[in-house]
Design a protein around this motif. Structure first.
Motif, PDB file in Angstrom:
ATOM      1  N   LYS A 171      13.666 -98.697  44.480  1.00 17.65           N
ATOM      2  CA  LYS A 171      14.412 -98.732  43.216  1.00 17.65           C
ATOM      3  C   LYS A 171      15.778 -99.382  43.445  1.00 17.65           C
ATOM      4  O   LYS A 171      16.473 -99.052  44.414  1.00 17.65           O
ATOM      5  CB  LYS A 171      14.586 -97.303  42.688  1.00 17.65           C
ATOM      6  N   GLY A 224      19.423-100.169  41.564  1.00 20.05           N
ATOM      7  CA  GLY A 224      20.256 -99.821  40.416  1.00 20.05           C
ATOM      8  C   GLY A 224      21.052-101.018  39.927  1.00 20.05           C
ATOM      9  O   GLY A 224      21.025-102.102  40.522  1.00 20.05           O
ATOM     10  N   GLY A 225      21.780-100.788  38.829  1.00 19.40           N
ATOM     11  CA  GLY A 225      22.578-101.855  38.218  1.00 19.40           C
ATOM     12  C   GLY A 225      23.546-102.474  39.204  1.00 19.40           C
ATOM     13  O   GLY A 225      23.778-103.690  39.197  1.00 19.40           O
ATOM     14  N   SER A 226      24.104-101.654  40.099  1.00 15.28           N
ATOM     15  CA  SER A 226      25.098-102.174  41.048  1.00 15.28           C
ATOM     16  C   SER A 226      24.461-103.160  42.025  1.00 15.28           C
ATOM     17  O   SER A 226      25.141-104.034  42.558  1.00 15.28           O
ATOM     18  CB  SER A 226      25.733-101.016  41.809  1.00 15.28           C
ATOM     19  N   LYS A 237      21.359 -98.529  46.632  1.00 16.56           N
ATOM     20  CA  LYS A 237      22.627 -98.406  45.889  1.00 16.56           C
ATOM     21  C   LYS A 237      23.649 -99.388  46.465  1.00 16.56           C
ATOM     22  O   LYS A 237      23.313-100.250  47.270  1.00 16.56           O
ATOM     23  CB  LYS A 237      23.170 -96.982  46.035  1.00 16.56           C
ATOM     24  N   ASP A 238      24.911 -99.166  46.117  1.00 19.48           N
ATOM     25  CA  ASP A 238      25.975-100.014  46.661  1.00 19.48           C
ATOM     26  C   ASP A 238      26.833 -99.239  47.661  1.00 19.48           C
ATOM     27  O   ASP A 238      27.983 -99.579  47.903  1.00 19.48           O
ATOM     28  CB  ASP A 238      26.842-100.585  45.532  1.00 19.48           C
ATOM     29  N   VAL A 239      26.311 -98.122  48.180  1.00 21.33           N
ATOM     30  CA  VAL A 239      27.007 -97.325  49.192  1.00 21.33           C
ATOM     31  C   VAL A 239      26.019 -97.027  50.330  1.00 21.33           C
ATOM     32  O   VAL A 239      24.808 -97.096  50.128  1.00 21.33           O
ATOM     33  CB  VAL A 239      27.514 -95.977  48.607  1.00 21.33           C
ATOM     34  N   GLY A 265      24.534 -94.703  51.506  1.00 17.08           N
ATOM     35  CA  GLY A 265      23.793 -93.445  51.392  1.00 17.08           C
ATOM     36  C   GLY A 265      24.610 -92.451  50.592  1.00 17.08           C
ATOM     37  O   GLY A 265      25.611 -92.806  49.972  1.00 17.08           O
ATOM     38  N   VAL A 266      24.146 -91.205  50.622  1.00 22.80           N
ATOM     39  CA  VAL A 266      24.940 -90.139  50.003  1.00 22.80           C
ATOM     40  C   VAL A 266      26.096 -89.877  50.962  1.00 22.80           C
ATOM     41  O   VAL A 266      25.890 -89.760  52.170  1.00 22.80           O
ATOM     42  CB  VAL A 266      24.087 -88.866  49.800  1.00 22.80           C
ATOM     43  N   LEU A 267      27.301 -89.794  50.424  1.00 26.36           N
ATOM     44  CA  LEU A 267      28.486 -89.682  51.281  1.00 26.36           C
ATOM     45  C   LEU A 267      29.067 -88.260  51.223  1.00 26.36           C
ATOM     46  O   LEU A 267      28.727 -87.475  50.331  1.00 26.36           O
ATOM     47  CB  LEU A 267      29.546 -90.690  50.840  1.00 26.36           C
ATOM     48  N   ASP A 311      32.826 -88.476  46.952  1.00 30.52           N
ATOM     49  CA  ASP A 311      32.815 -89.696  46.146  1.00 30.52           C
ATOM     50  C   ASP A 311      33.825 -90.691  46.734  1.00 30.52           C
ATOM     51  O   ASP A 311      35.015 -90.377  46.827  1.00 30.52           O
ATOM     52  CB  ASP A 311      33.196 -89.319  44.700  1.00 30.52           C
ATOM     53  N   PRO A 312      33.372 -91.884  47.131  1.00 33.02           N
ATOM     54  CA  PRO A 312      34.299 -92.838  47.767  1.00 33.02           C
ATOM     55  C   PRO A 312      35.405 -93.302  46.818  1.00 33.02           C
ATOM     56  O   PRO A 312      36.436 -93.790  47.269  1.00 33.02           O
ATOM     57  CB  PRO A 312      33.389 -94.006  48.162  1.00 33.02           C
ATOM     58  N   ASN A 313      35.205 -93.119  45.518  1.00 31.91           N
ATOM     59  CA  ASN A 313      36.273 -93.483  44.572  1.00 31.91           C
ATOM     60  C   ASN A 313      37.402 -92.451  44.596  1.00 31.91           C
ATOM     61  O   ASN A 313      38.518 -92.740  44.192  1.00 31.91           O
ATOM     62  CB  ASN A 313      35.729 -93.573  43.141  1.00 31.91           C
ATOM     63  N   GLN A 366      27.611 -88.921  41.199  1.00 30.89           N
ATOM     64  CA  GLN A 366      26.868 -89.862  40.350  1.00 30.89           C
ATOM     65  C   GLN A 366      25.798 -90.630  41.120  1.00 30.89           C
ATOM     66  O   GLN A 366      25.039 -91.378  40.524  1.00 30.89           O
ATOM     67  CB  GLN A 366      27.846 -90.882  39.757  1.00 30.89           C
ATOM     68  N   VAL A 367      25.750 -90.423  42.433  1.00 31.93           N
ATOM     69  CA  VAL A 367      24.864 -91.255  43.253  1.00 31.93           C
ATOM     70  C   VAL A 367      23.378 -91.045  42.944  1.00 31.93           C
ATOM     71  O   VAL A 367      22.577 -91.962  43.106  1.00 31.93           O
ATOM     72  CB  VAL A 367      25.197 -91.062  44.752  1.00 31.93           C
TER      73      VAL A 367
HETATM   74  N1  LIG Z   1      28.761 -88.313  47.183  1.00 31.07           N
HETATM   75  C1  LIG Z   1      28.567 -89.587  46.849  1.00 31.07           C
HETATM   76  N2  LIG Z   1      27.930 -90.404  47.690  1.00 31.07           N
HETATM   77  C2  LIG Z   1      27.717 -91.686  47.385  1.00 31.07           C
HETATM   78  N3  LIG Z   1      28.119 -92.270  46.246  1.00 31.07           N
HETATM   79  C3  LIG Z   1      28.769 -91.511  45.352  1.00 31.07           C
HETATM   80  C4  LIG Z   1      29.018 -90.137  45.613  1.00 31.07           C
HETATM   81  N4  LIG Z   1      29.666 -89.653  44.531  1.00 31.07           N
HETATM   82  C5  LIG Z   1      29.797 -90.642  43.657  1.00 31.07           C
HETATM   83  N5  LIG Z   1      29.269 -91.776  44.135  1.00 31.07           N
HETATM   84  C6  LIG Z   1      29.242 -93.064  43.412  1.00 31.07           C
HETATM   85  O1  LIG Z   1      27.901 -93.385  43.061  1.00 31.07           O
HETATM   86  C7  LIG Z   1      27.752 -94.806  43.083  1.00 31.07           C
HETATM   87  C8  LIG Z   1      26.294 -95.171  43.244  1.00 31.07           C
HETATM   88  O2  LIG Z   1      25.584 -94.701  42.144  1.00 31.07           O
HETATM   89  P1  LIG Z   1      25.205 -95.652  40.923  1.00 31.07           P
HETATM   90  O3  LIG Z   1      26.367 -96.423  40.445  1.00 31.07           O
HETATM   91  O4  LIG Z   1      24.446 -94.841  39.956  1.00 31.07           O
HETATM   92  O5  LIG Z   1      24.254 -96.640  41.651  1.00 31.07           O
HETATM   93  P2  LIG Z   1      23.145 -97.544  41.000  1.00 31.07           P
HETATM   94  O6  LIG Z   1      23.724 -98.214  39.788  1.00 31.07           O
HETATM   95  O7  LIG Z   1      22.853 -98.486  42.090  1.00 31.07           O
HETATM   96  O8  LIG Z   1      22.002 -96.639  40.703  1.00 31.07           O
HETATM   97  C9  LIG Z   1      28.598 -95.244  44.240  1.00 31.07           C
HETATM   98  O9  LIG Z   1      29.048 -96.562  44.073  1.00 31.07           O
HETATM   99  C10 LIG Z   1      29.729 -94.242  44.251  1.00 31.07           C
HETATM  100  O10 LIG Z   1      30.859 -94.799  43.619  1.00 31.07           O
END
Ligand SMILES: Nc1ncnc2c1ncn2[C@@H]1O[C@H](COP(=O)(O)OP(=O)(O)O)[C@@H](O)[C@H]1O
Ligand SMILES: N[C@@H](CC(=O)OP(=O)(O)O)C(=O)O
Length: 565
Positions: free
Chosen positions: A84, A86-88, A305-307, A309-311, A314-316, A341-342
């Motif tokens: 899968k 995602g938009g990112s 995703k654009d990260v 993995g699960v971190l 939240d990197p923001n 939001q991951v």
């Molecule tokens: N604990 C976390 N681990 C990873 N990402 C997180 C976490 N909390 C929030 N995020 C945010 O979730 C984003 C990825 O989810 P999302 O934008 O829904 O991806 P996609 O559009 O690829 O499905 C990351 O860019 C990050 O900013």
């Protein structure tokens, strides 16, 4: 030469029929696609010894009963995994090229691909819909977000060297829909779902066309046309059980007849009564992916995703967040539910039911191992896994005026929230009082609770209680091993005391992986940063006897098998 088959007592096109057909194909040394299901009764029949398969050359062979039964019990699928994006991961033509390259870099995989809408298209569609309500029909074509959507999709098509006809019909339809909304001056949830569906419908058509152009045969599917049947809760629909066999039948059947990589729209379904397009809640493509994985009994679902993995947070909120290599479904669900939001909060359910690992990977950094989510893991050495923040939460302190006994009091309080469709996150009770927090959005639609709805809640509660409404609060959720709660809380309260922060409520979920604290919004980010550095950056984990120090431990071999768990 095709082998013609008919399976008495086995529904045509069912997974069992397809599995028997595959077994027959394999026994006769044929490619599966050279074996066709046939309605011709004379082609073969069940005998005492088994299924007699007659080739059109006139030769016959027998697929023994045991062989046919074994095959039917273990439905064969050509697919290996769901991937899968995602938009990112799909924000531009360049990103689509990279994603195609990534998929083709796993030649041993036969994936089902699930895609979200490109970049921020869903948000733009929702904004365009809101603007259409008040702009008047003649101005609907000039809504800026419509221009952004058209520009993004047409530019992507041009840059990928595709024909604009791939999406031009949908773009015209979208413009007509916005004119309709402008004329009606109303955007219902049902129309809203239809409106946002254009995002996924366009991204999948573009991507399938591009894979075909590269010579990789792909077939686009709208989820609402292949058996994704949901409740009629527009913006937040639930997938119904009938979806699993229906989706399996369609994807397996098409593959058998004419193999092509399926490119499926994420996020969308079809209402069981309305037959209208529904959506699964924001971020719902993750749920589409795990649903397909379970339906097909696949080895793994990969969520790109654009990260990395699960971190750990939240990197923001805090840039020092690091990947968590392993998680359980319970931890991931709790993390998602409490605001990370991951992942989509419901997406772990099919994975858990199907006991199917979910891997969260970075499409921008494909060699990073990512996070592997499984049913269980060794928790004995685990202390804290991740810190999650949910802001803009409303807290209610409700004290009974003792018109009702405690029993009736709790029931009455919760029935009010149920009636209004507002979800309650954390709860703490005493005999005559209850403190609880309300999600800022109503369920998963992310539609914010309106002030007037809150006023209505308070009005209802005040019929039997004294109510204090406390807004702009945050929930900090500590996802980890609740068996070590004293250690986690000792450290946490030390950090919070040093930072002069008072905790206003604590709740430990029954899931045994989450402790939640409520603090003021204004202090929350600073708390998360301080807690992150205390738990993950200052050697705390390595000082605790027997604790696991977070580091990247999961790795993926070339065919996607998991090492190191
Ligand atoms: N604990 C976390 N681990 C990873 N990402 C997180 C976490 N909390 C929030 N995020 C945010 O979730 C984003 C990825 O989810 P999302 O934008 O829904 O991806 P996609 O559009 O690829 O499905 C990351 O860019 C990050 O900013
Ligand atoms: N496009 C939908 C569904 C989705 O899952 O998106 P993403 O995978 O980009 O979070 C949304 O924005 O909610």
């Amino acid at each position: 030469m095709p082998v013609a088959l008919r399976f008495p007592g086995v529904a045509r096109g069912s997974p069992a029929a397809l599995a028997i057909r595959a077994a027959a194909a394999s026994k006769h040394g044929r490619e599966q696609d050279s074996v066709r299901a046939s309605a011709r009764p004379a082609a073969q029949c069940w005998r005492r010894r088994g299924l007699v398969v007659r080739c059109q050359t006139g030769a016959t062979a027998v697929l023994k009963n045991e062989e046919a039964t074994a095959a039917a019990q273990k439905p064969h699928t050509g697919f290996t995994a769901v991937m899968k994006f995602g938009g990112s991961s799909l924000a531009s033509a360049e990103r689509m090229r990279e994603v195609a390259d990534l998929i083709l870099s796993f030649p041993e995989e036969t994936p089902v691909i699930v895609l979200s809408a490109m970049g921020k298209t869903t948000n733009n569609l929702l904004l365009a819909g809101e603007k259409a309500v008040s702009c008047g029909a003649p101005k609907a074509s000039e809504i800026p977000e419509l221009a952004v959507i058209k520009d993004l999709h047409l530019r992507t098509i041009d840059e990928l060297g595709l024909d604009r006809s791939v999406v031009s019909g949908l773009l015209d339809e979208l413009e007509q829909l916005l004119k309709g909304v402008a004329m009606m001056k109303e955007l219902t949830r049902r129309t809203g779902d239809y409106l946002v569906s254009f995002g996924e419908c366009m991204s999948t058509r573009i991507f399938a066309a591009y894979l075909n152009k590269l010579g990789k045969k792909a077939r686009q599917y709208d989820a609402f046309d292949i058996g994704f049947i949901t409740t009629d809760d527009f913006t937040n629909a639930d997938i119904l059980e009938v979806t699993y066999p229906a989706v399996a039948k369609r994807l397996n059947g098409d593959w058998m007849d004419d193999p092509a990589i399926p490119i499926v729209t994420g996020f969308l379904g079809k209402g069981c009564k309305s037959c209208a397009v529904t959506t699964l809640g924001r971020g719902g493509s993750d749920l589409t992916a795990t649903t397909i994985g379970k339906a097909l009994g696949l080895r793994e679902v990969q969520v790109w995703k654009d990260v990395d993995g699960v971190l750990t947070c939240d990197p923001n909120i805090y840039a020092n967040a690091i990947p968590v290599p392993f998680l359980t479904f319970d931890e991931a669900a709790e993390l998602a539910y409490f605001g990370a939001q991951v992942l989509h909060p419901q997406s772990m359910r099919p994975a858990r039911d199907g006991d199917m690992p979910v891997r969260v990977k970075n499409s921008y950094n494909r060699h990073e191992p990512g996070t592997v989510i499984t049913k269980s893991r060794d928790m004995s050495k685990n202390i804290l896994t991740s810190i999650v923040l949910k802001s803009n939460v409303t807290m209610l302190d409700i004290v009974s005026t003792r018109m009702l006994g405690q029993y009736g009091f709790l029931a009455k309080v919760f029935s009010i929230f149920e009636d209004l469709g507002i979800s309650v996150d954390c709860v703490a009770t005493s005999e005559v009082s209850i403190s609880l927090t309300l999600d800022p959005s109503k369920l998963w639609s992310r539609e914010l609770i309106q002030q007037q709805e809150l006023d209505h809640v308070v009005e209802e509660l005040e019929k039997f209680a004294v109510v204090h409404l406390l807004q702009r609060r945050s929930i900090i959720s500590l996802i980890g091993n609740v068996q070590r709660s004293s250690l986690i809380l000792e450290k946490t309260f030390n950090v919070l005391r040093r930072n002069g922060v008072n905790v206003q409520m604590i709740s430990q979920g029954a899931s045994k992986v989450n402790i939640s604290l409520v603090v003021n919004d204004s202090e929350a980010k600073q708390c998360v940063q301080a807690l992150h550095s205390a738990f993950f950056e200052n050697g705390f984990m390595s000082e605790v006897e027997g604790a696991d120090v977070p580091q990247n431990g999961a790795s993926l071999n070339s065919n996607g098998a998991i090492y190191g768990n």
